[in-house]
Design a protein around this motif. Structure first.
Motif, short mmCIF file in Angstrom:
data_model
loop_
_atom_site.label_atom_id
_atom_site.label_comp_id
_atom_site.label_asym_id
_atom_site.label_seq_id
_atom_site.Cartn_x
_atom_site.Cartn_y
_atom_site.Cartn_z
N GLN A 1 6.72 8.70 3.34
CA GLN A 1 5.37 8.84 3.91
C GLN A 1 5.29 10.06 4.82
O GLN A 1 4.28 10.75 4.86
CB GLN A 1 4.97 7.55 4.63
N ASN B 1 5.31 6.03 -2.19
CA ASN B 1 4.98 6.15 -0.77
C ASN B 1 4.40 7.50 -0.41
O ASN B 1 3.58 7.59 0.51
CB ASN B 1 6.19 5.78 0.08
N LYS C 1 0.80 7.14 -1.52
CA LYS C 1 0.05 6.34 -0.54
C LYS C 1 -0.47 7.24 0.59
O LYS C 1 -1.64 7.16 0.97
CB LYS C 1 1.01 5.29 0.03
N GLU D 1 -5.16 5.21 -4.25
CA GLU D 1 -5.38 3.77 -4.12
C GLU D 1 -4.90 3.08 -5.39
O GLU D 1 -4.91 3.67 -6.46
CB GLU D 1 -6.86 3.50 -3.87
#
Ligand code: ADP
Ligand code: MG
Length: 158
Positions: free
Chosen positions: A17, A45, A48, A53
């Motif tokens: 992330q 990740n 994300k 979505e």
């Protein structure tokens, strides 16, 4: 080059992330490492963070998935690809030469000759002493991503 050790899938997710916050459109990322190393988890990740979505699934059978987030995300998986000639059919070279998004290529090391000159390489290795630990190595191949690599090294701390 720099490396990070993660001790769980959650830590790898966290690292991915952070990477996702820094990646920009036009980047090609090659992800290598054994089956179950965490390549797909990493892409999930990053995606994300890029605002994708819905579920990001492994494109093992269809070779490529495309997602729309704050930018387009292309996800290749070359695991089942037997012949590099098929890459042409799926538009691999168009997407990797000058991408209008961020491109991930799992199992890129199966076809080293087909990769672009410049890309970011992420290699995920299991650590012998701990089944849930990974050593993740980041490299910039070619000149283009040297600065991005430095930035990632500074930003991805935990
Ligand atoms: P790959 O795409 O490399 O074949 P996946 O991402 O599909 O691998 O699967 C990785 C699996 O390993 C997941 O089930 C994940 O929960 C597990 N795992 C355990 N520890 C880690 C870790 N430190 N980093 C990433 N994944 C981990
Ligand atoms: Mg995978």
């Amino acid at each position: 080059m720099f490396t990070r050790i993660t001790r769980s899938a959650a830590e790898t997710a966290q690292l991915a992330q952070m990477v996702g916050k820094k990646l920009h459109e036009g980047t090609v990322v090659c992800l290598d490492g054994d089956l179950g190393a965490g390549k797909t988890l990493f892409v999930q990740n990053v995606a994300k963070m890029l605002g994708v979505e819905g579920e990001v699934t492994s494109p093992t059978f269809n070779l490529m998935n495309v997602y729309e987030g704050i930018c387009r995300v292309y996800h290749f998986d070359l695991y089942r690809l037997e012949n590099a000639a098929e890459l042409e059919d799926i538009g691999f070279y168009e997407y990797t030469e000058d991408p209008d998004g961020i491109v991930f290529i799992e199992w890129s090391d199966k076809f080293p000759e087909e990769l672009p000159d410049d890309y970011l390489s992420i290699h995920i290795d299991r650590l012998a002493e701990d089944a849930a630990a990974r050593c993740i190595t980041f490299r910039a191949v070619g000149e283009e991503y040297q600065d991005d690599l430095k930035e990632l090294d500074e930003f991805c701390r935990f």
